[in-house]
Design an enzyme around this catalytic site. Structure first.
Site, PDB file in Angstrom:
ATOM      1  N   ARG A  58       0.553  -0.954  -0.091  1.00 48.52           N
ATOM      2  CA  ARG A  58       0.029  -0.214  -0.034  1.00 48.52           C
ATOM      3  C   ARG A  58       0.745   0.997  -0.051  1.00 48.52           C
ATOM      4  O   ARG A  58       0.922   1.924  -0.805  1.00 48.52           O
ATOM      5  CB  ARG A  58      -0.844   0.006   1.042  1.00 48.52           C
ATOM      6  N   THR A  59       1.914   1.077   0.626  1.00 49.26           N
ATOM      7  CA  THR A  59       2.724   2.458   0.826  1.00 49.26           C
ATOM      8  C   THR A  59       3.439   2.892  -0.318  1.00 49.26           C
ATOM      9  O   THR A  59       3.462   3.816  -0.740  1.00 49.26           O
ATOM     10  CB  THR A  59       3.738   2.715   2.223  1.00 49.26           C
ATOM     11  N   LYS A  87      26.616  -3.833  -2.364  1.00 50.15           N
ATOM     12  CA  LYS A  87      28.247  -4.360  -3.046  1.00 50.15           C
ATOM     13  C   LYS A  87      28.856  -2.749  -1.420  1.00 50.15           C
ATOM     14  O   LYS A  87      29.795  -3.020  -1.039  1.00 50.15           O
ATOM     15  CB  LYS A  87      28.766  -3.246  -3.929  1.00 50.15           C
ATOM     16  N   ARG A 108      11.208   3.825   3.406  1.00 41.69           N
ATOM     17  CA  ARG A 108      11.346   2.650   4.547  1.00 41.69           C
ATOM     18  C   ARG A 108      12.374   1.933   5.249  1.00 41.69           C
ATOM     19  O   ARG A 108      12.825   1.375   3.823  1.00 41.69           O
ATOM     20  CB  ARG A 108      10.175   1.442   3.806  1.00 41.69           C
ATOM     21  N   HIS A 136       5.209   5.794  11.348  1.00 39.47           N
ATOM     22  CA  HIS A 136       5.094   5.674  10.127  1.00 39.47           C
ATOM     23  C   HIS A 136       4.011   7.448  10.223  1.00 39.47           C
ATOM     24  O   HIS A 136       3.145   6.605  10.332  1.00 39.47           O
ATOM     25  CB  HIS A 136       4.210   4.461  10.210  1.00 39.47           C
TER      26      HIS A 136
HETATM   27  C1  NCD Z   1       2.025  -1.514   8.228  1.00 38.15           C
HETATM   28  C2  NCD Z   1       3.676  -1.219   8.237  1.00 38.15           C
HETATM   29  O1  NCD Z   1       4.421  -1.132   7.124  1.00 38.15           O
HETATM   30  O2  NCD Z   1       3.572  -0.394   9.339  1.00 38.15           O
HETATM   31  N1  NCD Z   1       1.263  -0.981   6.479  1.00 38.15           N
HETATM   32  C3  NCD Z   1       1.160  -0.311   6.587  1.00 38.15           C
HETATM   33  O3  NCD Z   1       2.323   0.216   6.408  1.00 38.15           O
HETATM   34  N2  NCD Z   1      -0.428   0.436   5.607  1.00 38.15           N
HETATM   35  C4  NCD Z   1       0.705  -2.404   8.900  1.00 38.15           C
HETATM   36  C5  NCD Z   1       1.376  -4.164   9.223  1.00 38.15           C
HETATM   37  O4  NCD Z   1       2.769  -3.812   8.282  1.00 38.15           O
HETATM   38  O5  NCD Z   1       1.763  -4.510   9.846  1.00 38.15           O
END
Ligand code: NCD
Length: 310
Positions: A58-59, A87, A108, A136
């Site tokens: 999703r993100t 590397k 991320r 997040h």
């Molecule tokens: C979450 C995350 O990555 O922290 N997912 C997201 O970004 N929608 C929640 C999760 O992984 O459980």
């Protein structure tokens, strides 16, 4: 006034005032037609770089959709094995270089604090898309947007955060943000997965009522928002410890039989077994709507940070 936009980065909800959050939510509301497909060239010529060192659906894809629907382009680092990270290149060097190719970076990473570190080396704005069990913030903004759209307000709602409150970064960011809106927060988790102390003490310093329990059934009937989370299996140092808490909560239509009429159920997704698929058909389910709003809110952030929108 709007200090976050002067700092340019989106790293933690702690960097946001309530006024700044409301500004982003209002901007998102005005951009929603574009998330639904209305044509735009607002970000034409701009490039967003995606650096994902952890899985994401999703993100990553909602950032990409937001950018493309506003007329911009996306470059993607791809899996670490396909890049110079493999590397031995440092995050600092990677960010410096990719920042030279793009107008903003989304990162991320499994290590807490990595987005902040990246922001120290990046020549362009950095958006934290999840740093280990840390924060997040873009998820929290879309969560707040969902609450506002679906409950018509955020102020003074009764909200339960349920599941893995120790390792779940979405709830770390959300709990803090809700405290700015005078929410009544119930923290529901097994005792081994309680909300970490720094965040709990942060909340207790606010005008917010906070209570903790491990009993979900005790809470369901008394809240406006149930925010379910996945037990974060990948963050447990010991798989046996995960085994003890896996499947500790599961929502079913029966468990919701005397819930408030206005109750909405949210989840950042992916879900594992904490929400039975049969709950999807109840009038309470909002998690798929919520994931759609990810496009809207990320459009707003991109417009503000790189589209001259603030
Ligand atoms: C979450 C995350 O990555 O922290 N997912 C997201 O970004 N929608 C929640 C999760 O992984 O459980």
């Amino acid at each position: 006034m709007l200090t976050m936009f002067k700092k340019r980065h989106v790293l933690s909800m702690r960097d946001f005032s309530r006024e700044e959050i409301d500004f982003v939510l209002d901007m998102a509301l005005s951009l929603e037609p574009y998330a639904r497909g209305k044509k735009s060239n607002m970000l034409a010529g701009k490039i967003l770089a995606l650096l994902f060192f952890e899985p994401s659906t999703r993100t990553r894809m909602s950032f990409e959709t937001a950018m493309k629907r506003l007329g911009g382009g996306v470059i993607n680092l791809g899996p670490a094995e396909g890049s110079s990270i493999y590397k031995g290149e440092s995050l600092a060097d990677t960010v410096r270089v990719i920042g030279g190719y793009s107008d903003a970076l989304v990162i991320r990473h499994p290590k807490e604090g990595s987005a902040r570190l990246a922001s120290e080396f990046s020549p362009v704005p950095v958006l934290n898309a999840g740093d280990g069990a840390g924060h997040h913030p873009t998820q929290t903004l879309l969560d707040l947007y969902t609450i506002k759209k679906e409950q018509n307000r955020i102020d003074n709602l009764s909200v339960a955060l349920v599941g893995d409150l120790k390792y779940g970064r979405t709830v770390h960011s959300l709990a803090y943000a809700l405290s700015l809106y005078g929410a009544e927060i119930t923290l529901v988790s097994p005792s081994s997965l309680r909300m970490p102390e720094p965040i709990r003490s942060d909340l207790s310093g606010k005008e917010t009522k906070v209570r903790e329990t491990s009993d979900l059934s005790d809470v369901i009937d008394n809240v406006d928002v149930l925010y379910m989370t996945r037990i974060q299996r990948e963050r447990f140092p010991d798989p046996q410890e995960y085994g003890k808490v896996a499947r500790c909560y599961r929502l079913t239509p029966e468990s919701l039989s005397s819930a408030r009429k206005n109750l909405i159920i949210m989840h950042p997704l992916p879900r594992v077994d904490e929400i039975s698929p049969s709950v999807d058909e109840t009038p309470h389910a909002r998690y798929f709507q919520q994931s759609f709003y990810g496009v809207t809110i990320r459009m707003a952030l991109l417009k503000i940070l790189i589209g001259g929108g603030a």
